[in-house]
Design a protein around this motif. Structure first.
Motif, mmCIF file in Angstrom:
data_model
loop_
_atom_site.group_PDB
_atom_site.id
_atom_site.type_symbol
_atom_site.label_atom_id
_atom_site.label_comp_id
_atom_site.label_asym_id
_atom_site.label_seq_id
_atom_site.Cartn_x
_atom_site.Cartn_y
_atom_site.Cartn_z
ATOM 1 N N SER A 111 0.823 -1.207 0.000
ATOM 2 C CA SER A 111 0.000 0.000 0.000
ATOM 3 C C SER A 111 0.862 1.265 0.000
ATOM 4 O O SER A 111 0.576 2.220 -0.733
ATOM 5 C CB SER A 111 -0.938 -0.004 1.206
ATOM 6 O OG SER A 111 -1.751 1.143 1.194
ATOM 7 N N VAL A 112 1.913 1.280 0.806
ATOM 8 C CA VAL A 112 2.819 2.439 0.842
ATOM 9 C C VAL A 112 3.490 2.609 -0.522
ATOM 10 O O VAL A 112 3.584 3.725 -1.043
ATOM 11 C CB VAL A 112 3.864 2.297 1.969
ATOM 12 C CG1 VAL A 112 4.953 3.349 1.844
ATOM 13 C CG2 VAL A 112 3.177 2.391 3.333
ATOM 14 N N ALA A 113 3.938 1.512 -1.103
ATOM 15 C CA ALA A 113 4.559 1.582 -2.434
ATOM 16 C C ALA A 113 3.560 2.080 -3.473
ATOM 17 O O ALA A 113 3.913 2.871 -4.361
ATOM 18 C CB ALA A 113 5.107 0.212 -2.832
ATOM 19 N N GLY A 114 2.310 1.644 -3.347
ATOM 20 C CA GLY A 114 1.268 2.125 -4.255
ATOM 21 C C GLY A 114 1.016 3.614 -4.098
ATOM 22 O O GLY A 114 0.833 4.334 -5.087
ATOM 23 N N ALA A 115 1.019 4.088 -2.855
ATOM 24 C CA ALA A 115 0.833 5.524 -2.611
ATOM 25 C C ALA A 115 1.984 6.325 -3.212
ATOM 26 O O ALA A 115 1.771 7.362 -3.843
ATOM 27 C CB ALA A 115 0.714 5.791 -1.106
ATOM 28 N N PRO A 140 9.419 15.180 -3.324
ATOM 29 C CA PRO A 140 9.856 14.689 -2.004
ATOM 30 C C PRO A 140 8.796 14.845 -0.910
ATOM 31 O O PRO A 140 8.643 13.972 -0.059
ATOM 32 C CB PRO A 140 11.092 15.533 -1.692
ATOM 33 C CG PRO A 140 11.599 15.970 -3.022
ATOM 34 C CD PRO A 140 10.379 16.122 -3.892
ATOM 35 N N TYR A 141 8.056 15.940 -0.957
ATOM 36 C CA TYR A 141 6.998 16.163 0.039
ATOM 37 C C TYR A 141 5.883 15.134 -0.124
ATOM 38 O O TYR A 141 5.359 14.606 0.862
ATOM 39 C CB TYR A 141 6.434 17.584 -0.075
ATOM 40 C CG TYR A 141 7.484 18.640 0.117
ATOM 41 C CD1 TYR A 141 8.007 18.915 1.386
ATOM 42 C CD2 TYR A 141 7.980 19.360 -0.962
ATOM 43 C CE1 TYR A 141 8.975 19.881 1.573
ATOM 44 C CE2 TYR A 141 8.961 20.332 -0.788
ATOM 45 C CZ TYR A 141 9.455 20.579 0.483
ATOM 46 O OH TYR A 141 10.421 21.526 0.657
ATOM 47 N N LEU A 142 5.536 14.873 -1.376
ATOM 48 C CA LEU A 142 4.491 13.880 -1.628
ATOM 49 C C LEU A 142 4.946 12.478 -1.227
ATOM 50 O O LEU A 142 4.179 11.707 -0.654
ATOM 51 C CB LEU A 142 4.089 13.899 -3.105
ATOM 52 C CG LEU A 142 3.383 15.161 -3.588
ATOM 53 C CD1 LEU A 142 3.131 15.085 -5.089
ATOM 54 C CD2 LEU A 142 2.086 15.386 -2.841
ATOM 55 N N LEU A 143 6.203 12.157 -1.521
ATOM 56 C CA LEU A 143 6.716 10.835 -1.154
ATOM 57 C C LEU A 143 6.778 10.666 0.359
ATOM 58 O O LEU A 143 6.501 9.580 0.880
ATOM 59 C CB LEU A 143 8.088 10.596 -1.778
ATOM 60 C CG LEU A 143 8.094 10.442 -3.301
ATOM 61 C CD1 LEU A 143 9.512 10.294 -3.820
ATOM 62 C CD2 LEU A 143 7.227 9.273 -3.738
ATOM 63 N N LEU A 144 7.113 11.735 1.051
ATOM 64 C CA LEU A 144 7.116 11.690 2.512
ATOM 65 C C LEU A 144 5.721 11.366 3.044
ATOM 66 O O LEU A 144 5.565 10.567 3.966
ATOM 67 C CB LEU A 144 7.616 13.023 3.075
ATOM 68 C CG LEU A 144 7.704 13.135 4.596
ATOM 69 C CD1 LEU A 144 8.754 12.171 5.131
ATOM 70 C CD2 LEU A 144 8.050 14.555 4.996
ATOM 71 N N MET A 145 4.717 11.961 2.455
ATOM 72 C CA MET A 145 3.334 11.726 2.889
ATOM 73 C C MET A 145 2.821 10.354 2.452
ATOM 74 O O MET A 145 1.835 9.853 3.001
ATOM 75 C CB MET A 145 2.411 12.833 2.361
ATOM 76 C CG MET A 145 2.710 14.208 2.941
ATOM 77 S SD MET A 145 2.901 14.227 4.737
ATOM 78 C CE MET A 145 1.390 13.508 5.297
ATOM 79 N N GLY A 150 -0.227 5.853 2.999
ATOM 80 C CA GLY A 150 -0.234 4.492 2.470
ATOM 81 C C GLY A 150 -0.488 3.468 3.562
ATOM 82 O O GLY A 150 -1.154 2.461 3.347
ATOM 83 N N LEU A 151 0.068 3.721 4.751
ATOM 84 C CA LEU A 151 -0.197 2.830 5.885
ATOM 85 C C LEU A 151 -1.672 2.838 6.262
ATOM 86 O O LEU A 151 -2.254 1.786 6.554
ATOM 87 C CB LEU A 151 0.666 3.224 7.089
ATOM 88 C CG LEU A 151 2.148 2.876 6.997
ATOM 89 C CD1 LEU A 151 2.912 3.484 8.166
ATOM 90 C CD2 LEU A 151 2.360 1.371 6.928
#
Length: 171
Positions: A111-115, A140-145, A150-151
């Motif tokens: 799920s995190v990878a999908g996000a 980077p901001y989006l990937l941090l979120m 995703g969790l």
């Protein structure tokens, strides 16, 4: 007869994903998370559920129809493009991780990878649409979120899958 049931399930999942998208728009996270455009991604719960229960072909249909109908109902051409890029990349990344040799990734990890993939797909669409790489600074901001959001979507999907095991769908 089996294919009719699968099509009906795809239709219900698509409708559910659209409803979740509409509900999600009613409660923007801007007040909690100071990053513009960040969303919980509740429709990704449906995508992940479809991948675990229906397979890639039907999940692909759910994503494409959901993105198309949601964009027609409440979006624009850019919303369609961004959602399609994000949704398809997320779908294929989650499918690859679910079917990877050795199953090294839990449902939450998938799920995190999908996000993260969804965000990467949307930024890729923005680069193509806007014809500038300046939007990459937002990634980077989006990937941090992607991690906490995703969790959350992974946990929701895990709970749904757990409860679905208790229901006799063949009755």
């Amino acid at each position: 007869m089996k294919r009719s049931k699968e099509l009906a399930v795809c239709g219900m999942l698509t409708a559910l994903a659209i409803i979740l998208s509409i509900v999600e728009r009613m409660f923007p996270l801007d007040a909690i998370i100071p990053i513009p455009g960040v969303k919980l991604g509740l429709a990704n719960v449906v995508t992940l559920f479809a991948l675990t229960r229906l397979g890639l072909r039907d999940s692909l249909a759910v994503v494409v129809v959901r993105v198309t109908l949601a964009s027609l109902l409440m979006g624009s051409v850019t919303a369609f493009l961004f959602s399609l890029f994000g949704g398809l990349l997320a779908l294929f990344v989650m499918w690859a991780l679910l079917h990877a040799e050795g199953k090294f990734c839990s449902l939450l990890g998938v799920s995190v990878a999908g996000a993260a993939a969804h965000n990467i797909g949307q930024i890729a669409a923005a680069v193509l649409w806007m014809k500038t790489t300046a939007v990459l600074a937002y990634l980077p901001y989006l990937l941090l979120m992607s991690v906490p959001l995703g969790l959350v979507t992974g946990l929701v999907c895990a709970v749904v899958l757990t409860h679905m095991k208790k229901i006799d769908l063949h009755a």
